[in-house]
Design an enzyme around this catalytic site. Structure first.
Site, PDB file in Angstrom:
ATOM      1  N   ARG A   1       0.844  -1.193   0.000  1.00  0.00           N
ATOM      2  CA  ARG A   1       0.000   0.000   0.000  1.00  0.00           C
ATOM      3  C   ARG A   1       0.877   1.241   0.000  1.00  0.00           C
ATOM      4  O   ARG A   1       1.072   1.908   1.021  1.00  0.00           O
ATOM      5  CB  ARG A   1      -0.968  -0.037   1.176  1.00  0.00           C
TER       6      ARG A   1
ATOM      7  N   GLN B   1      -1.261   2.266  -5.879  1.00  0.00           N
ATOM      8  CA  GLN B   1      -2.684   2.419  -5.581  1.00  0.00           C
ATOM      9  C   GLN B   1      -3.572   1.936  -6.712  1.00  0.00           C
ATOM     10  O   GLN B   1      -4.594   1.287  -6.489  1.00  0.00           O
ATOM     11  CB  GLN B   1      -3.006   3.878  -5.255  1.00  0.00           C
TER      12      GLN B   1
ATOM     13  N   SER C   1      -8.181  -2.930  -2.404  1.00  0.00           N
ATOM     14  CA  SER C   1      -8.874  -1.651  -2.255  1.00  0.00           C
ATOM     15  C   SER C   1     -10.053  -1.537  -3.210  1.00  0.00           C
ATOM     16  O   SER C   1     -11.144  -1.107  -2.824  1.00  0.00           O
ATOM     17  CB  SER C   1      -7.898  -0.488  -2.486  1.00  0.00           C
TER      18      SER C   1
END
Length: 374
Positions: free
Chosen positions: A120, A125, A131
Site C-alpha cells: 500500500r 494504488q 482496495s
C-alpha cells in the site's frame, strides 16, 4: 507476448479482463486469448471480447504459448498443466491458505504474482485489488443492510407523520468503511463511525458523518502499518468497548470492517453488547471470513441473536460481478503496463523494485516470497 484470460470457477462470477483492458493490451502489442464463456457471469459475451481484439478458445488453446495468465482466483494444484514454463500467473492467489497450489506453481516453473499482497504505497494504488474490491464491498454492505432492515433509511415528512432516519454506525474506516459511510449518507441515514487510527477523524467528518473516538486513551497516530490498523493496548480495548456499548444501543445499522492482516479479525461487538441493541437492528460483518468482528457471526449466513440480524458477509464484490470485474481487470492492466517494454512487447522487471518482491510467490522453480519461507 500472448496474454491468456481464464474463466473462473463456478463460485466466482468475476473475470480478470474486460473488453476495455483487452483493447489496451492489444494496443501495447500483446495478443490476448480469452477462454470461451469467461465473461458470461459478468455480463460480457465472447463476441464482446472478439470485437475488442481477443481470440476465443478452449483452455488448452488459450494457454498454449501464453507468457502471462490472468485469473481472478488462483488455479488449484491439479490445474496447472498446459501452462508454459516461465509464464506469469497473475491474480488473487490466496497464498497463505493454498500452500499446495503455490508449490504446484513453483514445480510448474511459473512466476506467480499474488496481487492481494500489493504494497500500500502511492505508486501501487491503481494496482491494488483489495482496495478496489473493498470499495464495492463497503457499498454493498449498506445496500444489504437496508434490504434486511424493516424500515426506511431517510427521514420522510408525510401527511401521516414523520419517519425518523435510520442511525448507522461504521466500525473501521478503511476503504470499505469509507464507502459504507458515503453510501449510508446518500441513503439518508444519520451516520457515525469509529476507528483506532486518529488520522481517520477528518476523513469521517469530510463525508458528513460523526466521529466516535476514545479520547481518554491514545490510539494509533497516523495510518498504521501499510494503511491497516494494528493491535491495540488492553487499556484502549477496554475504553473502546465502553464507548461502543454506550453508542451501539442507539443504532439501527452497524457495519463492521476491522481486519488485521495475518491475524483473526478483532472482536468489536460482544454478545452482551448485542443484547443492548434494538430489536430489528441489523449488523453486516465484513470480517466474517476472518472469524468476524461480531460474536455469533457465521460466515456466509444471516443469524439472529437477541432480535438483531447479523449478516456474515462473504466476498460481497462478487455480487456486483460486472463492476468488480472492471475494477479488478484495470488493476491488473495498470500493473502490467507500468512495467511494459515497448520493444519486447512484454513486461520487463527492474533489478530493484519495491512492488515485485512483495507480490512474487514463485520464481525459477522455487517458492521465494519471504512471507512464505520465513
Amino acid at each position: 507476448m500472448k496474454i491468456a484470460v481464464l474463466a473462473s470457477p463456478a463460485d466466482e462470477p468475476r473475470v480478470a479482463a474486460i473488453p476495455e483492458t483487452v483493447k489496451k493490451f492489444t494496443g501495447l502489442g500483446a495478443d490476448v486469448a480469452v477462454e470461451a464463456g469467461a465473461g458470461e457471469r459478468a455480463g460480457i459475451s465472447d463476441s464482446d471480447y472478439r470485437e475488442a481484439g481477443a481470440t476465443i478458445g478452449d483452455r488448452t488453446s488459450v494457454l498454449k504459448g501464453a507468457g502471462a495468465i490472468l485469473v481472478v482466483q488462483g488455479p488449484d494444484a491439479d490445474e496447472v498443466s498446459g501452462m508454459e514454463k516461465g509464464a506469469l500467473l497473475i491474480g488473487a492467489l490466496d497464498p497463505v491458505n493454498r500452500g499446495d497450489a503455490v508449490k504446484a506453481y513453483a514445480d510448474a516453473g511459473l512466476e506467480a504474482l499474488a496481487m492481494e499482497w500489493m504494497p500500500r504505497i502511492t505508486r501501487a494504488q491503481s494496482m491494488d485489488i483489495l482496495s478496489s474490491q473493498s470499495n464495492l464491498a463497503g457499498y454493498k454492505a449498506v445496500v444489504d443492510a437496508a434490504s434486511a432492515y424493516g424500515r426506511a433509511f431517510p427521514m420522510m415528512m408525510t401527511a401521516a407523520g414523520t419517519v425518523s432516519p435510520a442511525k448507522c454506525f461504521v466500525m473501521g474506516v478503511g476503504v470499505a468503511g469509507l464507502q459504507a459511510i458515503a453510501t449510508a449518507k446518500r441513503l439518508g441515514a444519520q451516520v457515525s463511525a469509529t476507528d483506532v487510527r486518529s488520522a481517520t477523524k477528518e476523513q469521517i467528518k469530510s463525508l458528513g458523518a460523526k466521529p466516535i473516538f476514545v479520547e481518554s486513551v491514545e490510539g494509533i497516530e497516523g495510518e498504521g502499518s501499510g494503511g491497516y490498523a494494528g493491535e491495540m493496548s488492553d487499556e484502549y480495548r477496554k475504553a473502546q468497548a465502553e464507548l461502543v456499548s454506550s453508542h451501539i444501543a442507539k443504532q439501527d445499522i452497524v457495519i463492521t470492517t476491522a481486519l488485521i492482516p495475518g491475524r483473526p479479525a478483532p472482536r468489536l461487538i460482544s454478545d452482551e453488547q448485542l443484547k443492548t441493541m434494538r430489536t430489528g437492528s441489523v449488523i453486516v460483518d465484513l470480517a466474517a471470513e476472518a472469524g468476524g468482528n461480531v460474536e455469533g457471526c457465521v460466515a456466509g449466513e444471516t443469524v439472529e441473536r437477541h432480535g438483531v440480524k447479523i449478516i456474515g458477509a462473504v466476498q460481497l464484490s462478487r455480487t456486483l460481478a460486472g463492476d468488480a470485474s472492471a475494477l479488478f481487470s484495470r488493476n491488473l492492466y495498470n500493473f502490467l503496463s507500468a512495467y511494459w517494454d515497448e520493444e519486447s512487447k512484454a513486461p520487463a522487471w527492474p533489478e530493484e523494485d519495491e512492488i515485485l518482491p512483495a507480490i512474487r510467490l514463485t520464481e525459477d522453480g522455487k517458492v521465494v516470497n519471504e512471507r512464505l519461507t520465513s
